[in-house]
Design a protein around this motif. Structure first.
Motif, mmCIF file in Angstrom:
data_model
loop_
_atom_site.group_PDB
_atom_site.id
_atom_site.type_symbol
_atom_site.label_atom_id
_atom_site.label_comp_id
_atom_site.label_asym_id
_atom_site.label_seq_id
_atom_site.Cartn_x
_atom_site.Cartn_y
_atom_site.Cartn_z
ATOM 1 N N VAL A 83 110.121 125.987 20.799
ATOM 2 C CA VAL A 83 110.105 127.163 21.664
ATOM 3 C C VAL A 83 111.483 127.276 22.311
ATOM 4 O O VAL A 83 111.928 126.337 22.976
ATOM 5 C CB VAL A 83 109.024 127.028 22.765
ATOM 6 C CG1 VAL A 83 108.968 128.286 23.621
ATOM 7 C CG2 VAL A 83 107.671 126.726 22.139
ATOM 8 N N ALA B 107 111.307 119.331 15.368
ATOM 9 C CA ALA B 107 110.876 120.505 14.591
ATOM 10 C C ALA B 107 110.035 120.122 13.377
ATOM 11 O O ALA B 107 109.288 120.950 12.852
ATOM 12 C CB ALA B 107 112.101 121.307 14.151
ATOM 13 N N TYR C 176 103.573 122.317 20.500
ATOM 14 C CA TYR C 176 104.821 123.032 20.755
ATOM 15 C C TYR C 176 105.776 122.112 21.524
ATOM 16 O O TYR C 176 105.343 121.202 22.236
ATOM 17 C CB TYR C 176 104.581 124.281 21.611
ATOM 18 C CG TYR C 176 103.651 125.305 21.030
ATOM 19 C CD1 TYR C 176 104.110 126.291 20.155
ATOM 20 C CD2 TYR C 176 102.295 125.319 21.382
ATOM 21 C CE1 TYR C 176 103.249 127.259 19.640
ATOM 22 C CE2 TYR C 176 101.425 126.285 20.878
ATOM 23 C CZ TYR C 176 101.914 127.245 20.004
ATOM 24 O OH TYR C 176 101.057 128.191 19.506
ATOM 25 N N ALA D 56 106.492 119.683 15.455
ATOM 26 C CA ALA D 56 106.003 120.673 16.415
ATOM 27 C C ALA D 56 106.752 121.978 16.247
ATOM 28 O O ALA D 56 107.872 122.007 15.723
ATOM 29 C CB ALA D 56 106.183 120.148 17.845
ATOM 30 N N GLU D 57 106.142 123.054 16.710
ATOM 31 C CA GLU D 57 106.807 124.353 16.705
ATOM 32 C C GLU D 57 107.741 124.430 17.910
ATOM 33 O O GLU D 57 107.314 124.221 19.049
ATOM 34 C CB GLU D 57 105.775 125.482 16.778
ATOM 35 C CG GLU D 57 106.390 126.871 16.727
ATOM 36 C CD GLU D 57 105.356 127.977 16.751
ATOM 37 O OE1 GLU D 57 105.678 129.087 17.243
ATOM 38 O OE2 GLU D 57 104.214 127.749 16.279
ATOM 39 N N THR E 47 97.382 122.294 17.974
ATOM 40 C CA THR E 47 98.704 122.902 17.851
ATOM 41 C C THR E 47 99.639 122.217 18.834
ATOM 42 O O THR E 47 99.268 121.940 19.973
ATOM 43 C CB THR E 47 98.662 124.415 18.160
ATOM 44 O OG1 THR E 47 97.611 125.018 17.422
ATOM 45 C CG2 THR E 47 99.985 125.078 17.796
ATOM 46 N N LYS F 80 95.733 122.583 22.430
ATOM 47 C CA LYS F 80 97.078 123.110 22.284
ATOM 48 C C LYS F 80 97.945 122.420 23.337
ATOM 49 O O LYS F 80 97.651 122.497 24.533
ATOM 50 C CB LYS F 80 97.098 124.625 22.490
ATOM 51 C CG LYS F 80 96.318 125.413 21.450
ATOM 52 C CD LYS F 80 96.366 126.892 21.758
ATOM 53 C CE LYS F 80 95.569 127.683 20.736
ATOM 54 N NZ LYS F 80 95.573 129.140 21.061
ATOM 55 N N LYS G 71 99.965 131.431 25.294
ATOM 56 C CA LYS G 71 99.455 130.683 24.149
ATOM 57 C C LYS G 71 98.149 129.943 24.461
ATOM 58 O O LYS G 71 97.555 129.326 23.572
ATOM 59 C CB LYS G 71 100.503 129.670 23.671
ATOM 60 C CG LYS G 71 101.758 130.316 23.108
ATOM 61 C CD LYS G 71 101.474 131.077 21.823
ATOM 62 C CE LYS G 71 102.759 131.626 21.203
ATOM 63 N NZ LYS G 71 102.473 132.378 19.960
#
Length: 427
Positions: A44, A38, A29, A41-42, A27, A2, A61
């Motif tokens: 934040v 976007a 972010y 990646a997610e 994952t 992550k 996380k």
């Protein structure tokens, strides 16, 4: 793994784009990111200076590796905060980030450890600074000591310009806290180049060479910007000069930082002036360059994630990076008014068509979504990268990408890569 990337500009889009290609990533972010990021990646919703918020998110996380893009959080001590919480983070400590956060610190480091650079003096009093420039004469370079978003360097061609720069920095406070003191340097002649090296505080892993274009207008005219384009490799850095930069600049810098009690871990960016066989350091930065990261990461064949992880852990063992053959050229599209007062909210079109072109990748920087429409939201809006078998073809591809994109007031340089072409043609 992550992974969290901190930042939201073109450099961070390039980092996320490259990191996302690693089979090690589970994952991804990015905080705060941008509309282009976007897609990979997610996002934040945390600002880069919210060190405590970012740390809390990483803990919540179970982030395995945090990669810091911009300089501000580094100078605020994000690496120290994360490490104290038991988190792995790529980027130098607050003490080590002084190498960018204070030009006076970096100049003193170079002087102490014999790293070639321009003659200089430091001032916090206006009259003393003015007396010094009058004694030295012009041209001369005036630098705000602290962070000024790449705009705190004034190349004064006359004494009047030098005095005006001193007044703007020390008296008018145009750069705020960054201008509480300044560095005045000898004016250097030659051609600039950017040199990067990964390091775990002891071992170094150099990257390919690159060259930025700082001024807003063609022919290196007009005010400094954060960078209007870049290419890699830079022909001004010959094989012989490359090794000398490693031996005479990069390794002594890393050794010097360790000796000062603030070992440097992360990526070291060295801005150089090259004049024939002369190499001198203009500045250090404590992070990837922007826009240099875009062509460099486009050319990088090696998996980036293990290198970032090993640097962060103090376990760098990789001895060489693999690169795609050829060259990459990045052209920056800036908003109306840049680098002064920037207009925002202009609709952007043509990105899909540009990205569809062979060898073209568009990285977003100053962008936002407004009711589903991509709009300008910062000074440097996009970085259009063309990668090809050689410099001329890479230039052609980059500008073919630029030709597909539209937004009101867009400005870009038409001569990115021309210095490389002239050198290649004369060799």
């Amino acid at each position: 793994m992550k992974i969290l990337v901190v930042g939201g500009g073109g450099r961070e889009h390039a980092l996320v784009w490259k990191i996302a290609q690693s089979p090690l990533v589970e994952t991804l972010y990015c905080a705060p990111g941008n509309p282009g990021i976007a897609e990979l990646a997610e996002l934040v919703p945390l600002n880069v200076e919210d060190v405590d918020g970012l740390c809390a998110f990483a803990l919540e996380k179970g982030i395995d590796l945090t990669v810091v893009g911009p300089e501000l959080p580094l100078t605020l001590g994000i690496a120290d905060r994360f490490k104290a919480a038991g988190l792995t983070i790529f980027g130098p400590s607050q003490a080590a980030a002084q190498i960018e956060g204070s030009k006076g610190f970096s100049k003193d480091l170079m002087a102490k450890y014999g790293i070639p650079t321009a003659a200089y003096a430091r001032f916090s009093e206006r009259d003393q600074a003015v007396a010094y420039v009058k004694a030295q004469g012009a041209p001369i370079v005036i630098k705000a000591d602290g962070l000024a978003a790449g705009k705190g360097v004034i190349l004064a061609q006359t004494l009047e310009e030098a005095v005006q720069a001193i007044d703007e920095i020390l008296v008018d406070g145009v750069f705020g806290e960054a201008g509480k003191s300044l560095v005045i340097e000898e004016f250097l002649y030659g051609e600039e180049a950017s040199f990067f090296a990964f390091t775990d505080g002891k071992n170094i892993l150099p990257l390919a060479s690159a060259q930025d274009h700082k001024q807003i207008f063609d022919g290196d005219k007009g005010p400094n910007t954060g960078g209007m384009g870049a290419y890699s490799p830079a022909p001004v850095v010959t094989d012989a000069l490359y090794q000398r930069i490693v031996d005479e600049v990069v390794q002594p810098t890393i050794d010097g930082m360790a000796a000062e009690g603030c070992p440097y871990c992360g990526i070291l960016f060295v801005g150089l002036m090259i004049d024939g066989e002369k190499i001198r350091v203009l500045e250090y930065n404590a992070r990837f360059g922007d826009p240099e990261a875009q062509p460099l990461l486009s050319r990088m064949k090696s998996d980036l994630v293990p290198i970032l992880r090993d640097c962060a852990r103090g376990e760098l063992t990789t001895r060489a990076l693999e690169w795609h053959e050829g060259a990459a050229v990045c052209v920056v599209l800036a908003a109306a008014g840049y680098p002064a007062s920037v207009r925002k909210g202009d609709a952007i079109s043509g990105l899909t068509a540009a990205n569809a072109l062979e060898g073209v990748q568009v990285f977003q920087a100053g962008t936002a979504l407004c009711e589903g429409q991509l709009v300008t939201a910062g000074g440097r809006v996009l970085g259009v990268v063309g990668r090809a078998a050689d410099v001329p073809a890479a230039i052609e591809r980059a500008y073919a990408g630029v030709a597909q994109i539209r937004f009101d007031g867009a400005q870009w340089r038409r001569d990115i890569g021309q210095k490389a072409l002239r050198r290649l043609q004369s060799s």
